[in-house]
Design an enzyme around this catalytic site. Structure first.
Site, PDB file in Angstrom:
ATOM      1  N   HIS A 108       0.832  -1.217   0.000  1.00 11.71           N
ATOM      2  CA  HIS A 108       0.000   0.000   0.000  1.00 11.71           C
ATOM      3  C   HIS A 108       0.867   1.269   0.000  1.00 11.71           C
ATOM      4  O   HIS A 108       0.566   2.238   0.693  1.00 11.71           O
ATOM      5  CB  HIS A 108      -1.002  -0.005   1.160  1.00 11.71           C
ATOM      6  CG  HIS A 108      -0.400  -0.055   2.544  1.00 11.71           C
ATOM      7  ND1 HIS A 108      -1.002  -0.713   3.590  1.00 11.71           N
ATOM      8  CD2 HIS A 108       0.724   0.483   3.062  1.00 11.71           C
ATOM      9  CE1 HIS A 108      -0.291  -0.582   4.687  1.00 11.71           C
ATOM     10  NE2 HIS A 108       0.768   0.156   4.388  1.00 11.71           N
ATOM     11  N   HIS A 133      -1.263   5.236   9.626  1.00 11.57           N
ATOM     12  CA  HIS A 133       0.034   5.910   9.606  1.00 11.57           C
ATOM     13  C   HIS A 133      -0.072   7.253  10.339  1.00 11.57           C
ATOM     14  O   HIS A 133       0.085   8.311   9.748  1.00 11.57           O
ATOM     15  CB  HIS A 133       0.500   6.110   8.166  1.00 11.57           C
ATOM     16  CG  HIS A 133       0.653   4.823   7.402  1.00 11.57           C
ATOM     17  ND1 HIS A 133      -0.422   4.168   6.840  1.00 11.57           N
ATOM     18  CD2 HIS A 133       1.750   4.075   7.135  1.00 11.57           C
ATOM     19  CE1 HIS A 133       0.007   3.064   6.236  1.00 11.57           C
ATOM     20  NE2 HIS A 133       1.311   2.980   6.400  1.00 11.57           N
ATOM     21  N   HIS A 144      10.931  -3.414   2.952  1.00 11.12           N
ATOM     22  CA  HIS A 144      11.304  -2.008   2.809  1.00 11.12           C
ATOM     23  C   HIS A 144      11.697  -1.432   4.159  1.00 11.12           C
ATOM     24  O   HIS A 144      11.250  -1.892   5.207  1.00 11.12           O
ATOM     25  CB  HIS A 144      10.190  -1.171   2.180  1.00 11.12           C
ATOM     26  CG  HIS A 144       8.907  -1.059   2.954  1.00 11.12           C
ATOM     27  ND1 HIS A 144       8.136  -2.142   3.307  1.00 11.12           N
ATOM     28  CD2 HIS A 144       8.245   0.032   3.423  1.00 11.12           C
ATOM     29  CE1 HIS A 144       7.049  -1.734   3.947  1.00 11.12           C
ATOM     30  NE2 HIS A 144       7.102  -0.412   4.041  1.00 11.12           N
ATOM     31  N   GLU A 185       5.147  -5.243   8.524  1.00 16.60           N
ATOM     32  CA  GLU A 185       3.763  -5.103   8.050  1.00 16.60           C
ATOM     33  C   GLU A 185       3.218  -6.413   7.479  1.00 16.60           C
ATOM     34  O   GLU A 185       2.003  -6.612   7.413  1.00 16.60           O
ATOM     35  CB  GLU A 185       3.683  -4.010   6.978  1.00 16.60           C
ATOM     36  CG  GLU A 185       3.866  -2.608   7.500  1.00 16.60           C
ATOM     37  CD  GLU A 185       3.813  -1.560   6.399  1.00 16.60           C
ATOM     38  OE1 GLU A 185       3.759  -0.361   6.730  1.00 16.60           O
ATOM     39  OE2 GLU A 185       3.831  -1.926   5.208  1.00 16.60           O
TER      40      GLU A 185
END
Length: 280
Positions: free
Chosen positions: A12, A59, A193, A240
């Site tokens: 996402h 977030h 990431h 995540e």
């Protein structure tokens, strides 16, 4: 009776939403990524889910560091796209499924998973980017959505095992709902990431491929992977991926892999995507 018909997992990355919103999807940098979702858009248009149970992480939009629930379920009728600093994304308001959400909440809490009930919540790119990737840019989202936010921002996040077992509790809840509904469950975030520090920009294709393979064929054992392995192999934001295990736990032990896509980079991130259906 309600039934979970499929599981979808996808990254996402916020820059994906920006590329769409600014009309850059056809640019040389972005076109290979968006081409990888063309099959998925055709597939979901044929599947026509009534509800998507969408697992994502907030977030610092709905929750600040003052209060971060481990698991939070959206039970409202509507969820507005959030302003994440550049204005709200120009995407449709998300229509909730409060009756089904309330049923899932009761069933899951009675299965000894503590959920935070959200009767008002804005949703950020963690939820809207997956919708855009799967549905494009419609005037209204073609199905209802139950947002399910997981803390993978502030240590400690939930373990992969707890997420996997939570998926099983969600499956039980949906199966016990009395109305005929086609429900899909999505896990979002990842893949490898890291956004800060000496390893910023880390991408580990080997780990990502392993994770996708085991998500299909060895999910029970994969769910036992400790947090440190995610951080070491997939970067600080790679954790995540535990949210994908919620999706996988809600499916049968044996699944059919309908589609897989992997692309690097997208704004210093490895983008992964997979569609799974129960073999039964």
């Amino acid at each position: 009776m309600a039934k979970i018909t499929a599981g979808v997992a996808t990254s996402h990355v916020p820059a994906i939403g920006a590329a769409l919103d600014l009309g850059k999807a056809g640019d040389a940098y972005w076109k290979p990524l968006f081409d990888g979702y063309e099959f998925s858009k055709r597939w979901i248009a044929a599947e026509k889910p009534d509800v998507v149970f969408l697992v994502y992480n907030d977030h610092a939009t709905a929750f600040s560091l003052d209060c971060i629930p481990t698991f939070a379920i959206g039970c409202a009728e509507f969820f507005q796209p959030a302003d994440e600093g550049w204005g709200a994304r120009p995407v449709p308001v998300v229509e909730g499924a409060p009756e089904l959400a309330a049923h899932i909440t009761q069933s899951v809490i009675e299965s000894d998973f503590d959920l935070t009930i959200m009767n008002r919540m804005e949703v950020d790119h963690g939820l809207t980017v997956p919708l855009s990737l799967m549905f494009g840019q419609p005037e209204a989202w073609p199905c209802k959505v139950i947002p399910f936010a997981v803390n993978v921002v502030q240590y400690p996040p939930p373990s992969g095992r707890r997420c996997y077992n939570l998926g099983k509790a969600i499956r039980k809840a949906v199966d016990s709902y009395g109305k005929d509904l086609k429900v899909q469950i999505w896990g979002t975030g990842g893949m490898s990431h890291q956004l800060q520090g000496p390893r910023a920009g880390l991408i580990n294709r080997e780990f990502d491929t392993m994770f996708l393979d085991r998500l299909v064929n060895d999910a029970d054992a994969l769910s036992m992977m400790p947090h440190i392995d995610y951080v070491r192999e997939a970067g600080s934001e790679g954790v995540e991926l535990v949210m994908w295990l919620i999706m996988r736990g809600a499916l049968d032990a044996e699944v059919e892999e309908v589609y897989r896509f992997y692309h690097v980079p997208a704004s210093n991130t490895a983008v992964g995507h997979i569609i799974l259906k129960n073999k039964s």
